[in-house]
Design a protein around this motif. Sequence first.
Motif, PDB file in Angstrom:
ATOM      1  N   ILE A   1       0.828  -1.204   0.000  1.00 48.22           N
ATOM      2  CA  ILE A   1       0.000   0.000   0.000  1.00 48.22           C
ATOM      3  C   ILE A   1       0.862   1.253   0.000  1.00 48.22           C
ATOM      4  CG2 ILE A   1      -1.646   1.324   1.352  1.00 48.22           C
ATOM      5  CD1 ILE A   1      -2.737  -1.277   2.408  1.00 48.22           C
TER       6      ILE A   1
ATOM      7  N   PHE B   1       0.821   4.228  -2.831  1.00 46.77           N
ATOM      8  CA  PHE B   1       0.560   5.631  -2.500  1.00 46.77           C
ATOM      9  C   PHE B   1       1.778   6.499  -2.800  1.00 46.77           C
ATOM     10  CE2 PHE B   1      -2.936   4.171   0.561  1.00 46.77           C
ATOM     11  CZ  PHE B   1      -3.950   4.602  -0.278  1.00 46.77           C
TER      12      PHE B   1
ATOM     13  N   ALA C   1       1.891   9.852  -5.177  1.00 47.37           N
ATOM     14  CA  ALA C   1       2.119  11.070  -4.395  1.00 47.37           C
ATOM     15  C   ALA C   1       2.860  12.166  -5.152  1.00 47.37           C
ATOM     16  CB  ALA C   1       2.870  10.733  -3.109  1.00 47.37           C
TER      17      ALA C   1
ATOM     18  N   PHE D   1      -1.989  11.674  -0.992  1.00 45.52           N
ATOM     19  CA  PHE D   1      -1.266  10.424  -1.252  1.00 45.52           C
ATOM     20  C   PHE D   1       0.080  10.406  -0.525  1.00 45.52           C
ATOM     21  CE2 PHE D   1      -3.841   9.864  -5.344  1.00 45.52           C
ATOM     22  CZ  PHE D   1      -4.607   8.847  -4.810  1.00 45.52           C
ATOM     23  N   LYS D   2       0.700  11.564  -0.404  1.00 43.44           N
ATOM     24  CA  LYS D   2       1.973  11.653   0.323  1.00 43.44           C
ATOM     25  C   LYS D   2       1.778  11.231   1.768  1.00 43.44           C
ATOM     26  CE  LYS D   2       4.627  14.781  -1.936  1.00 43.44           C
ATOM     27  NZ  LYS D   2       4.709  16.156  -2.415  1.00 43.44           N
TER      28      LYS D   2
ATOM     29  N   LEU E   1      -0.506   9.259   2.868  1.00 43.57           N
ATOM     30  CA  LEU E   1      -0.834   7.836   2.923  1.00 43.57           C
ATOM     31  C   LEU E   1       0.341   6.948   2.506  1.00 43.57           C
ATOM     32  CD1 LEU E   1      -4.414   7.995   1.353  1.00 43.57           C
ATOM     33  CD2 LEU E   1      -3.844   7.421   3.725  1.00 43.57           C
ATOM     34  N   ALA E   2       1.439   7.550   2.109  1.00 45.86           N
ATOM     35  CA  ALA E   2       2.545   6.776   1.548  1.00 45.86           C
ATOM     36  C   ALA E   2       3.530   6.258   2.587  1.00 45.86           C
ATOM     37  CB  ALA E   2       3.283   7.620   0.510  1.00 45.86           C
ATOM     38  N   ASP E   3       3.372   6.679   3.820  1.00 45.56           N
ATOM     39  CA  ASP E   3       4.325   6.258   4.848  1.00 45.56           C
ATOM     40  C   ASP E   3       3.772   5.114   5.709  1.00 45.56           C
ATOM     41  OD1 ASP E   3       6.733   6.656   6.563  1.00 45.56           O
ATOM     42  OD2 ASP E   3       5.172   7.071   8.042  1.00 45.56           O
ATOM     43  N   PRO E   4       4.534   4.023   5.836  1.00 44.67           N
ATOM     44  CA  PRO E   4       4.089   2.854   6.591  1.00 44.67           C
ATOM     45  C   PRO E   4       3.624   3.196   8.011  1.00 44.67           C
ATOM     46  CG  PRO E   4       6.087   2.320   5.405  1.00 44.67           C
ATOM     47  CD  PRO E   4       5.853   3.793   5.214  1.00 44.67           C
TER      48      PRO E   4
ATOM     49  N   ILE F   1       0.247   4.811   7.821  1.00 48.09           N
ATOM     50  CA  ILE F   1      -0.750   3.799   7.449  1.00 48.09           C
ATOM     51  C   ILE F   1      -1.174   3.027   8.690  1.00 48.09           C
ATOM     52  CG2 ILE F   1      -1.114   1.622   6.210  1.00 48.09           C
ATOM     53  CD1 ILE F   1       0.646   2.725   3.974  1.00 48.09           C
ATOM     54  N   LYS F   2      -0.194   2.630   9.499  1.00 46.18           N
ATOM     55  CA  LYS F   2      -0.512   1.877  10.716  1.00 46.18           C
ATOM     56  C   LYS F   2      -1.352   2.715  11.669  1.00 46.18           C
ATOM     57  CE  LYS F   2       3.906  -0.550  10.609  1.00 46.18           C
ATOM     58  NZ  LYS F   2       5.179  -0.655  11.340  1.00 46.18           N
TER      59      LYS F   2
ATOM     60  N   TYR G   1      -4.861   3.147  10.267  1.00 46.29           N
ATOM     61  CA  TYR G   1      -5.616   1.895  10.334  1.00 46.29           C
ATOM     62  C   TYR G   1      -6.064   1.619  11.766  1.00 46.29           C
ATOM     63  CZ  TYR G   1      -6.883  -2.987   9.573  1.00 46.29           C
ATOM     64  OH  TYR G   1      -7.574  -4.178   9.500  1.00 46.29           O
ATOM     65  N   LEU G   2      -5.193   1.921  12.703  1.00 46.79           N
ATOM     66  CA  LEU G   2      -5.532   1.775  14.121  1.00 46.79           C
ATOM     67  C   LEU G   2      -6.699   2.690  14.474  1.00 46.79           C
ATOM     68  CD1 LEU G   2      -4.621   0.315  16.648  1.00 46.79           C
ATOM     69  CD2 LEU G   2      -2.885   2.079  17.006  1.00 46.79           C
TER      70      LEU G   2
ATOM     71  N   LEU H   1      -7.864   4.716   1.934  1.00 43.76           N
ATOM     72  CA  LEU H   1      -7.006   3.729   2.579  1.00 43.76           C
ATOM     73  C   LEU H   1      -7.657   2.348   2.559  1.00 43.76           C
ATOM     74  CD1 LEU H   1      -4.549   2.900   4.229  1.00 43.76           C
ATOM     75  CD2 LEU H   1      -5.720   3.717   6.283  1.00 43.76           C
TER      76      LEU H   1
ATOM     77  N   ALA I   1      -7.557   0.784  -0.843  1.00 38.24           N
ATOM     78  CA  ALA I   1      -6.210   0.284  -1.156  1.00 38.24           C
ATOM     79  C   ALA I   1      -5.944  -1.031  -0.430  1.00 38.24           C
ATOM     80  CB  ALA I   1      -5.168   1.330  -0.775  1.00 38.24           C
ATOM     81  N   ILE I   2      -6.377  -1.115   0.812  1.00 36.31           N
ATOM     82  CA  ILE I   2      -6.183  -2.349   1.571  1.00 36.31           C
ATOM     83  C   ILE I   2      -6.946  -3.495   0.915  1.00 36.31           C
ATOM     84  CG2 ILE I   2      -6.662  -3.507   3.771  1.00 36.31           C
ATOM     85  CD1 ILE I   2      -6.264  -0.774   5.145  1.00 36.31           C
TER      86      ILE I   2
END
Lengths: 102, 102
Positions: A17, A21, A25, B21-22, B24-27, B30-31, B34-35, B92, B95-96
């Motif tokens: 993902i 993204f 971006a 998108f920028k 949303l582009a970082d792991p 994202i975590k 999502y949490l 998000l 995408a998941i």
Amino acid sequence: MKTEDHSFLKPETIEHISQIFKVLADPTRIKILYLLSQEECSVNHIAEVLEMSQSAVSHQLSILRNLRLIKYRREGKTLIYSCNDEHVFSLLKQAIDHSEHQ
Amino acid sequence: MKTEDHSFLKPETIEHISQIFKVLADPTRIKILYLLSQEECSVNHIAEVLEMSQSAVSHQLSILRNLRLIKYRREGKTLIYSCNDEHVFSLLKQAIDHSEHQ
DNA sequence: ATAAAATATGAACATATGTTCATATATAAT
DNA sequence: ATTATATATGAACATATGTTCATATTTTAT
């Protein structure tokens, strides 16, 4: 909620993902993808329409190509690029819709 | 297609989409997102669950907060963060879904 | 075989980004 | 007031990323 009760994304999912993204971006790639969502294009055509150098376009196309988001076919000396990932283009369109109607 | 026949995205739209998108582009983000899509969380809770430093989490929360993607309320010494942008959380989730069913 | 056109690619450079470390701020409890 | 807890923030650092410039590769035409 306790830590063990959370639903976690798989590391591969997170990485995937994030990668998608990351690609979406960059303004240049957004323009290229949006262009390709309207019509297939040669490299030079993209460069002319977006007023970018051939080299910059080509570098970006190689990123999109490596991730299989786009594909190409050859016509003589010309390479014609087009969409190759409906999911990602759908994400882009959804983002555009949201952005334009708010 | 001639250049003047193309449909172009407005510069503001491109900038806005790129910014979303920028984020949303970082792991890590994202975590966090999502949490927060599962439950509202305090800063320390996020840090514990995701096994990150409080500082790193706080820095990322400030990015998400500044873009109005999340909001918070205070409970004593604790700040409780939660979602504040259905559109972005919907991106998000899409995408998941795509990533998990391919 | 040579030249021209279309595209690709490597190196260099500048900029952006995420984490850590140290410290500041704010609230609650004593 | 003082201390402890929860969170925020600035500076420094390392890494990632996009463009340019120069040059390589591929195909076509002569």
